[in-house]
Scaffold this active site. Structure first.
Site, PDB file in Angstrom:
ATOM      1  N   SER A  15      89.576  16.056   5.666  1.00  0.00           N
ATOM      2  CA  SER A  15      88.632  16.073   6.129  1.00  0.00           C
ATOM      3  C   SER A  15      87.344  16.636   6.767  1.00  0.00           C
ATOM      4  O   SER A  15      86.596  16.384   7.263  1.00  0.00           O
ATOM      5  CB  SER A  15      89.685  16.172   7.939  1.00  0.00           C
ATOM      6  OG  SER A  15      90.712  17.175   7.825  1.00  0.00           O
ATOM      7  N   ASP A 192      90.679  23.427  16.924  1.00  0.00           N
ATOM      8  CA  ASP A 192      91.892  23.575  15.970  1.00  0.00           C
ATOM      9  C   ASP A 192      91.388  24.635  14.910  1.00  0.00           C
ATOM     10  O   ASP A 192      92.509  24.603  14.131  1.00  0.00           O
ATOM     11  CB  ASP A 192      92.100  21.991  15.723  1.00  0.00           C
ATOM     12  CG  ASP A 192      90.665  21.596  14.393  1.00  0.00           C
ATOM     13  OD1 ASP A 192      90.244  21.825  14.328  1.00  0.00           O
ATOM     14  OD2 ASP A 192      91.725  20.545  13.908  1.00  0.00           O
ATOM     15  N   HIS A 195      88.509  21.956  11.285  1.00  0.00           N
ATOM     16  CA  HIS A 195      87.427  21.225  11.377  1.00  0.00           C
ATOM     17  C   HIS A 195      86.318  21.735  11.968  1.00  0.00           C
ATOM     18  O   HIS A 195      86.524  21.932  13.087  1.00  0.00           O
ATOM     19  CB  HIS A 195      88.403  19.994  12.043  1.00  0.00           C
ATOM     20  CG  HIS A 195      88.326  18.892  11.538  1.00  0.00           C
ATOM     21  ND1 HIS A 195      90.344  19.514  12.621  1.00  0.00           N
ATOM     22  CD2 HIS A 195      88.857  18.518  10.680  1.00  0.00           C
ATOM     23  CE1 HIS A 195      91.145  18.283  11.451  1.00  0.00           C
ATOM     24  NE2 HIS A 195      90.568  17.443  10.297  1.00  0.00           N
TER      25      HIS A 195
END
Length: 219
Positions: A15, A192, A195
């Site tokens: 991601s 988080d 990311h």
């Protein structure tokens, strides 16, 4: 600069690379490259090297571990006939150890991570003429004794070791974040700590461009 006019550069990862890129292949337009560091790299190259054309391809898939990426390596990387492959993987290999403790099979051990990196490198060398650049996973936590930071550092060290064995340039992204973490709380960059968001993506993009010898302003 290491990369040249007309080069096809495939970015493979999870991601952190994906960042909402277009499916099935993120290419052809900055809007197809996702919202993260791959798009930012493309913007820098367009602004400062307009005389050249670079074919950037985003093949990140959110949630991937190195195990997942290895399974799709032939179709999503080798089959695209790249001139360069930029690999950034390992975040979920570690993260699953912390967010899914009841499913240990979802995580990737250090030994398997090392094996997966080796397999991807060997597959690319065997089946393409592409050169590789690797970028380590990171955890945006300045406390080196934090359990997840320590584990991520372990995986980053494995990647650097495997890259060095093969003469592959390896960008230590954890080190690239060190300066900003002296002044900014991690959640300011990303909630988080994984990311990267706009600020973190810019740090990654600049780290890549510096590694390939890019100069702002061109020439």
């Amino acid at each position: 600069m290491l990369i040249h006019n007309g080069d096809k550069i495939v970015f493979a990862g999870d991601s952190v690379t994906d960042d909402n890129r277009v499916r099935p292949i993120g290419e052809g337009s900055i809007y197809n490259l996702g919202n993260g560091f791959v798009r930012q790299i493309d913007c820098f190259l367009n602004v400062d090297c307009p005389e050249n054309t670079f074919h950037l391809v985003n093949m990140g898939v959110s949630g991937n571990t190195s195990r997942d990426l290895l399974r799709r390596w032939e179709t999503d990387v080798n089959a695209l006939a790249p001139d360069w492959v930029v690999l950034c993987i390992g975040f979920n290999d570690v993260w699953r150890q912390f967010d899914l403790p009841s499913l240990p099979e979802a995580a990737v051990s250090p030994e398997e991570y090392r094996s997966n990196l080796a397999a991807m490198a060997e597959s690319t060398a065997k089946n393409t003429s592409a050169k590789m650049i690797w970028m380590t996973p990171y955890y945006l936590e300045p406390n080196r004794e934090d359990l997840m930071r320590k584990r991520m550092d372990e995986y980053g060290a494995i990647m650097k070791e495997e890259a060095e064995k093969r003469g592959i340039p390896c960008i230590d992204l954890q080190e690239k974040f060190a300066n900003i973490l002296r002044y900014r709380y991690p959640a300011y960059i990303t909630w988080d700590r994984i990311h990267p968001g706009p600020v973190g993506s810019l740090i990654i993009a600049r780290a890549f461009l510096q590694a390939v010898g890019f100069k702002e302003g061109g020439k």
